[in-house]
Design an enzyme around this catalytic site. Structure first.
Site, PDB file in Angstrom:
ATOM      1  N   GLY A   1       0.810  -1.213   0.000  1.00  0.00           N
ATOM      2  CA  GLY A   1       0.000   0.000   0.000  1.00  0.00           C
ATOM      3  C   GLY A   1       0.844   1.264   0.000  1.00  0.00           C
TER       4      GLY A   1
ATOM      5  CG  ASN B   1      -5.141   4.450   8.906  1.00  0.00           C
ATOM      6  OD1 ASN B   1      -5.504   5.531   8.429  1.00  0.00           O
ATOM      7  ND2 ASN B   1      -4.042   4.314   9.597  1.00  0.00           N
TER       8      ASN B   1
ATOM      9  CB  SER C   1      -2.265  -3.026   1.391  1.00  0.00           C
ATOM     10  OG  SER C   1      -1.604  -3.926   2.247  1.00  0.00           O
ATOM     11  N   GLY C   2      -2.044  -6.057   0.029  1.00  0.00           N
ATOM     12  CA  GLY C   2      -2.377  -7.477   0.169  1.00  0.00           C
ATOM     13  C   GLY C   2      -2.649  -7.905   1.600  1.00  0.00           C
ATOM     14  CG  HIS C   3      -0.250  -6.512   5.148  1.00  0.00           C
ATOM     15  ND1 HIS C   3      -0.419  -6.187   6.469  1.00  0.00           N
ATOM     16  CD2 HIS C   3       0.193  -5.402   4.536  1.00  0.00           C
ATOM     17  CE1 HIS C   3      -0.077  -4.919   6.641  1.00  0.00           C
ATOM     18  NE2 HIS C   3       0.297  -4.419   5.481  1.00  0.00           N
TER      19      HIS C   3
ATOM     20  CB  CYS D   1       2.098   3.172  10.316  1.00  0.00           C
ATOM     21  SG  CYS D   1       1.294   2.117   9.163  1.00  0.00           S
TER      22      CYS D   1
END
Lengths: 393, 407
Positions: free
Chosen positions: A72, A152, A205-207, A334
């Site tokens: 991402g 988020n 984003s994949g995860h 993050c």
């Protein structure tokens, strides 16, 4: 032994069995380099294309419009910096919001140092922008508008249809603005249909969707020109060089295919869990505040609930819950390890104390009603214990 | 059908031990390293352990290693970062004519941004002359980027000699060690480099993971990725934990097995070269006769199109490549071969055979058994009449390049 209750799915998700299987297959069998002309290479190229189609199917777009990246953060960097350097001759004004993920916020900050002018839209106490403010901010030289889909930290959902309307009108008036949407938290939870919704660039984003880490994608709409940020062998249509992360891509594709199956029902299920948690906490524990839209509100994402517990430090409560096998977070992952600035929560009007006591609970379709009931009960216990402890000091 | 993989410079299969380690971090330990709770802490420790393994394998300190998405990103990040951090010192960058596209295209892009670029030529073996580097350095030079070993012909560059020069002049030196790492000793202090690129999938780790070594004190800044504060602010984005753990494991295995594997693979490679050159006519070895990485054999078969050769081999189950995998889609002959002075028409017949730890003597036998008839068949179809051409042309271009040309 206690069963773990994982409510930190906005930090990262557990890869689905299908995603794991796809990764394993690409590690053990399909190990070729997709650029190689021999059979081993073709097999790998096919695996990459299958995954690209899976992502494109989910977005209802042409597979050519999907570019794989390392995640991402890279997608956001490529979209914003790529557009900024590609269109800088048309203008140097960018509009974004006060609550973007650092991967958007810090890119904009960097561009400001390079002579771009950035307008930050404010948000209300629910974390939602005023569309009128966007309309006023648009200028002749606005080349890009970057507004996230789902925040988020709070789960606030922006009024994308209204934003699309404003941007569409601006485009009709001969203005440029491309629209970039960070949809990292939205994919699999809310419909993401770039073409239909009028988006030019969309990050994934994949995860965050039960795929592996280290893989992401960027949707690039028709007629959008981006300057590549990583150059080399010219993979991904020259937009992103570097040998394709075949296992990551295949794992991502398999995870996205899994989302299709659960579409609608998964979101409803998560929304009901969110409602249960929010109502349970607000009715059962004093001195709590929901940060973000209430259950049932159109601006509420189904899977994220951010709650402030007065008189409790979020970090302490995270560790207390962890001892009970419950995993949540303060703010976004993050920023949880550095000096927390809570910039998103403060944009919603929270005081320092309220921001300090904020916890984020984020659901996956795998979570259950029973788990949420346990969490509500444990939260009550933990908050009371920590508050009485604070009083003693 | 027998299947033989001879394309290890394009990519390698993942070693079972590496895969096993990696699976743990996809299946159970799936946390985000930045999370405060135990899911986060557990994977954070694994990432740091991997960093120690990577650092140890190249003689670096742990905090000098930054994980990236692969060799290409590492090269971009190294070159961009040095260029932008040293802009006010100078704008001159030196590189070689035989770099990987990840370096060439990054340098080219900087050329458009106002940096000036010097490209050092190579000799017929693909070797850079350190004196050329010394002569190219000016007051404005901020970076020299020259690869350790070439991906197409396997030639090893005199990195130590070059680093002596860059040190004397106080110029930052980056090397792309993607092809050398895991095959020959790579030690950042012995080499004397300031930045060094490695890639996972060339050393039996998965694709999508790499690392950049940045020597402490090097003037470098992150100018590609902005976002969260991962990798001590040097590379934003949630860490590819499984990839990182796998890279750490692969680095340790590569270091442990370096000598024995180099011995085994060089021996096979030497036999392959010997058999090809003595049994097939009109073949030139490309690259340096001795200063080449183990496992790397590359040739130009005259009067044959490399692409047809690859397809014919592929039909017999042998995976090889012409030039590098990244450019195999393009029809242009390799810039590496051309800059070594190999004529266009000869460069078109290039083939690269790169051996790995799983190749055997039987693989070489099988290759020879298959290759000879392929060469004969393709040459019979070739529009170029070799005999007349050689009788007619006593100034054969290929002869200037290689002594194995029999014209």
């Amino acid at each position: 032994m206690k069963q773990d209750i994982y409510l930190d799915n906005s930090a990262t998700t557990k890869p689905s069995p299908e995603a794991v299987q796809a990764v394993v297959e690409c590690m053990e069998e399909i190990y070729g380099n997709p650029s190689s002309v021999h059979r081993k290479g073709l097999e790998a190229a096919r695996a990459v294309n299958r995954a690209r189609e899976a992502v494109a199917d989910q977005l209802k777009v042409d597979a050519k419009k999907v570019t794989f990246t390392s995640g991402g953060t890279e997608s956001n960097n490529l979209a914003i910096k790529g557009a900024a350097s590609s269109y800088s001759n048309r203008g140097k004004h960018i509009i974004t919001t006060a609550i973007e993920h650092p991967a958007v916020r810090n890119v904009c900050r960097d561009l400001a140092e390079d002579g771009f002018e950035i307008t930050y839209l404010t948000v209300d106490e629910m974390g939602i922008i005023q569309v009128s403010e966007l309309a006023e901010a648009l200028r002749e030289d606005t080349i890009l508008v970057s507004i996230m889909y789902v925040n988020n930290e709070t789960g606030s959902v922006q009024p994308l249809d209204k934003i699309a309307g404003v941007i569409k009108r601006a485009k009709k008036d001969g203005k440029l603005p491309l629209w970039h949407v960070d949809a990292v938290q939205a994919l699999g939870r809310l419909p993401v249909l770039p073409t239909k919704m009028g988006m030019d660039l969309v990050s994934f984003s994949g995860h965050k969707v039960h795929g592996p880490k280290g893989i992401g994608a960027l949707y690039v709409g028709t007629g959008v020109s981006l300057r590549p940020q990583i150059v080399g062998g010219g993979q991904e249509g020259d937009l992103r060089s570097g040998t394709e992360n075949v296992p990551g891509i295949a794992g991502f594709g398999a995870a996205v295919r899994g989302l299709v199956k659960g579409e609608g029902t998964a979101a409803e299920h998560m929304a009901s869990l969110r409602k249960l948690l929010v109502e349970g906490v607000l009715n059962g524990i004093t001195g709590c505040r929901l940060n973000g839209p209430p259950p049932g509100n159109i601006g509420a994402a189904p899977h994220i609930a951010n709650i402030s517990f007065n008189g409790v430090r979020g970090e302490v409560l995270v560790h207390w819950l962890e001892n009970e096998g419950i995993y949540a977070s303060t703010g976004s992952a993050c920023s949880s390890r550095k000096q927390v600035e809570h910039s998103v929560l403060k944009s919603l009007g929270l005081s320092e104390g309220e921001a300090e006591g904020a916890l984020r609970f984020s659901f996956s379709p795998e979570n259950t009603v029973e788990e949420v009931k346990v969490v509500v009960r444990k939260l009550k216990e933990g908050v009371e214990e920590l508050r009485s402890f604070a009083k003693m000091q | 059908m027998r299947r033989v993989y001879m394309d290890h410079s394009a990519t390698t299969p993942v070693r079972a031990e590496v895969a096993e380690e990696m699976y743990k971090y996809i299946i159970d330990n799936f946390g985000n390293p930045t999370s405060l709770h135990s899911f986060g802490r557990q994977v954070r420790n694994a990432v740091e352990e991997a960093r120690e393994n990577v650092a140890a394998s190249i003689g670096a300190k742990t905090n000098e290693i930054v994980f990236t998405s692969g060799g290409t990103e590492s090269d971009n990040m190294a070159i961009h970062g040095v260029a932008h951090a040293n802009k006010n010192k100078g704008n001159h960058i030196i590189t070689s004519a035989v770099e990987h596209h990840a370096v060439i295209n990054t340098v080219k892009a900087l050329g458009k941004e106002g940096f000036t670029i010097t490209i050092i030529p190579v000799d017929k073996h693909g070797v850079v002359d350190p004196d050329d580097v010394a002569n190219a350095i000016t007051e404005k030079t901020i970076l020299v980027t020259i690869m350790h070993a070439n991906n197409e012909v396997g030639t090893i560059q005199p990195i130590q000699e070059i680093s002596k020069i860059t040190r004397e002049h106080g110029v930052i030196f980056h090397t792309d060690a993607v092809q050398s790492f895991g095959k020959i000793p790579v030690n950042v202090d012995d080499l004397g480099v300031d930045l060094l690129t490695i890639s996972g999938h060339k050393i039996y780790a998965p694709k999508g993971i790499g690392a950049l070594y940045i020597r402490k004190g090097t003037r470098w800044k992150q100018s590609l990725f902005h976002g969260g504060s991962q990798e001590r602010l040097r590379r934003a984005g949630t860490e590819n934990v499984a990839g990182i753990v796998a890279l750490g494991k692969a680095c340790r295995l590569a270091t442990d097995d370096l000598e024995s594997e180099a011995r085994h693979i060089s021996q096979l490679r030497d036999r392959l070269i010997e058999e090809v050159t003595s049994n097939i006519s009109y073949v030139n070895i490309t690259g340096h006769p001795t200063r080449r990485i183990p496992g790397h054999a590359s040739f130009c078969f005259q009067y044959i199109e490399g692409e047809s050769m690859l397809l014919s081999l592929d039909m017999k189950g042998i995976a090889a490549s012409s030039g590098s995998a990244c450019t195999s889609g393009s029809l242009e002959p390799s810039h590496v071969l051309l800059s070594m002075g190999i004529p266009h028409e000869v460069a078109h017949g290039s083939i690269r055979l790169t051996l790995g730890r799983d190749n055997t003597e039987e693989d070489i036998d099988y290759f020879m058994e298959v290759m000879q008839p392929i060469v004969e068949r393709l040459r019979a179809m070739s529009p170029l009449d070799q005999e007349t051409e050689f009788q007619m042309n006593s100034e054969c271009e290929a002869c200037k390049v290689s002594s194995s040309c029999r014209a």
